[in-house]
Structure formats: structure tokens, C-alpha cells
Design a protein around this motif. Structure first.
Motif, mmCIF file in Angstrom:
data_model
loop_
_atom_site.group_PDB
_atom_site.id
_atom_site.type_symbol
_atom_site.label_atom_id
_atom_site.label_comp_id
_atom_site.label_asym_id
_atom_site.label_seq_id
_atom_site.Cartn_x
_atom_site.Cartn_y
_atom_site.Cartn_z
ATOM 1 N N ASP A 169 0.834 -1.205 0.000
ATOM 2 C CA ASP A 169 0.000 0.000 0.000
ATOM 3 C C ASP A 169 0.869 1.255 0.000
ATOM 4 O O ASP A 169 0.595 2.215 -0.726
ATOM 5 C CB ASP A 169 -0.932 0.026 1.220
ATOM 6 C CG ASP A 169 -2.154 -0.861 1.051
ATOM 7 O OD1 ASP A 169 -2.681 -0.935 -0.069
ATOM 8 O OD2 ASP A 169 -2.588 -1.463 2.046
ATOM 9 N N VAL A 170 1.927 1.230 0.811
ATOM 10 C CA VAL A 170 2.831 2.382 0.912
ATOM 11 C C VAL A 170 3.522 2.633 -0.428
ATOM 12 O O VAL A 170 3.594 3.777 -0.902
ATOM 13 C CB VAL A 170 3.871 2.170 2.033
ATOM 14 C CG1 VAL A 170 4.953 3.244 1.994
ATOM 15 C CG2 VAL A 170 3.186 2.143 3.394
ATOM 16 N N ILE A 171 3.995 1.568 -1.056
ATOM 17 C CA ILE A 171 4.670 1.708 -2.358
ATOM 18 C C ILE A 171 3.695 2.230 -3.419
ATOM 19 O O ILE A 171 4.032 3.115 -4.209
ATOM 20 C CB ILE A 171 5.287 0.359 -2.796
ATOM 21 C CG1 ILE A 171 6.470 0.010 -1.894
ATOM 22 C CG2 ILE A 171 5.730 0.405 -4.255
ATOM 23 C CD1 ILE A 171 6.982 -1.395 -2.058
ATOM 24 N N ALA A 172 2.472 1.695 -3.426
ATOM 25 C CA ALA A 172 1.469 2.137 -4.400
ATOM 26 C C ALA A 172 1.109 3.607 -4.175
ATOM 27 O O ALA A 172 0.964 4.373 -5.139
ATOM 28 C CB ALA A 172 0.219 1.262 -4.304
ATOM 29 N N LEU A 173 0.981 4.012 -2.910
ATOM 30 C CA LEU A 173 0.669 5.411 -2.602
ATOM 31 C C LEU A 173 1.819 6.332 -2.992
ATOM 32 O O LEU A 173 1.599 7.428 -3.524
ATOM 33 C CB LEU A 173 0.348 5.575 -1.115
ATOM 34 C CG LEU A 173 -1.003 5.037 -0.668
ATOM 35 C CD1 LEU A 173 -1.090 4.972 0.857
ATOM 36 C CD2 LEU A 173 -2.134 5.885 -1.222
#
Length: 199
Positions: A169-173
Motif C-alpha cells: 500500500d505504501v509503495i502504491a501510494l
């Protein structure tokens, strides 16, 4: 499964190529005439003559491109949607079937509630890589639309957080934020260029 992987990997490239058939450039944009214009992807192809009439060759290319868009950029996501719909109960119940196993490379990283998120990503690719390449190319409006679209997808990602692992999620954000900032700074640069040209 291999055919699904190939369609997935080729999607951005094939979509972009199909949409490029609709991009033409006026050879003398400073005159009053509508043309002549050539295809940006192949400068040997004349899109329309000085009178603004499309050439027979370009009409043929447009027909082929329209079929290609219907089959690939539109057809592939629809095909994925049908497969996801058929496998939804097995995915939600976490009881693997041959179909849900075949789809694992598309759904494996997402929470069961958001197993369809790859369709959202495919839509984003289709809009940004394909459709945006022909929407007011080179104009401020193109960047504004792209910025709004990336912002929309970023907010959707922020609200849903569809990945199983928090790190994903962090990488996608971070990726979505970078893309949004890219279009924001591109807009600033475009405005600065226009202001300098006027001033």
C-alpha cells in the motif's frame, strides 16, 4: 494462465500503439489550411491533405486501429471482468478453484474484498497511456485532465488500501503521489512557458 500473463504484460504497449493511429501533426500549423498532416507514429502516412480530406490510407489505418482498440484496450479488461465475476465466490470464500488459481497473479496481492483492483489499475493505464495520448495533445487541458485523473486514482487508493501487505500500500501510494506530482509540475512548467511566450 500463460495467455493471461501475456495479455496483462502487453496491455500498455498495445493500447498505446492502437491510440497512436489517431495522432496526426499538421506540417504547417501557422497557415490557414487544415493540412497536410502526417501521422506522428509514421511520418510517411499522410492523414489529410490541404483541403482537410482524410486520405484513403489513413482511413484504412483508423479502421484497423478502431478494431484493435475494441479487441485489446476494451476487450481485455472486459474479459478480465467476466473471469473475476465467475471466480468471485471462490475468492471471497478463500476456496481455490482452477479459475481462481489461474487468476492468482492478478488478484494474489489484494485483499479479498478488493480482488478486482487490478481492473482499476488497467483502467488507469488505459486512460493515461492510451486515451490521454489523443486528448488535446500538447495543450494545457491535456495536463489538467491527466492531473485530475491521477488525483482521482490516488484518492481511491488512499481510501481503499487494497493490498494485503501494508508495505505494498505504501509503495502504491508513493507511486501514485509521484505520478500526481509529475503532472502538477508539468502543469506549472507549461504555464510558465505560456506566460513567457505571451510576455
Amino acid at each position: 494462465p500463460m495467455a493471461l500473463r501475456v495479455t496483462f504484460l502487453a496491455f500498455p504497449t498495445v493500447s498505446s500503439l492502437a491510440f497512436k493511429a489517431f495522432r496526426c501533426e499538421d506540417l504547417d500549423a501557422n497557415d490557414e489550411l487544415a493540412g497536410p498532416a502526417v501521422m506522428q507514429a509514421d511520418l510517411a502516412v499522410v492523414c489529410w491533405d490541404e483541403g482537410g480530406s482524410k486520405t484513403a490510407e489513413y482511413r484504412r489505418i483508423q479502421r484497423i486501429a478502431a478494431v484493435a482498440i475494441a479487441l485489446y484496450p476494451v476487450g481485455v479488461p472486459l474479459f478480465y471482468m467476466v473471469l473475476f465475476f465467475k471466480a468471485r465466490h471462490a475468492i471471497w470464500a478463500e476456496q481455490p478453484t482452477p479459475l481462481s488459481k489461474a487468476l492468482d497473479f492478478l488478484i494474489g496481492d489484494y485483499d479479498a474484498a478488493y480482488f478486482f483492483w487490478e481492473l482499476v489499475e488497467v483502467l488507469k493505464k488505459l486512460l493515461l497511456v492510451g486515451a490521454m495520448s489523443i486528448v488535446k495533445p500538447g495543450e494545457v487541458n491535456q495536463l489538467v485532465i491527466a492531473f485530475v485523473l491521477t488525483q482521482f486514482f490516488l484518492v481511491g487508493l488512499l481510501v481503499s488500501r487494497p493490498y494485503k501487505r501494508q508495505g505494498d500500500d505504501v509503495i502504491a501510494l508513493a507511486s501514485g503521489s509521484s505520478l500526481t506530482m509529475f503532472f502538477f509540475f508539468s502543469l506549472l512548467l507549461k504555464f510558465q512557458t505560456l506566460i513567457e511566450a505571451v510576455g
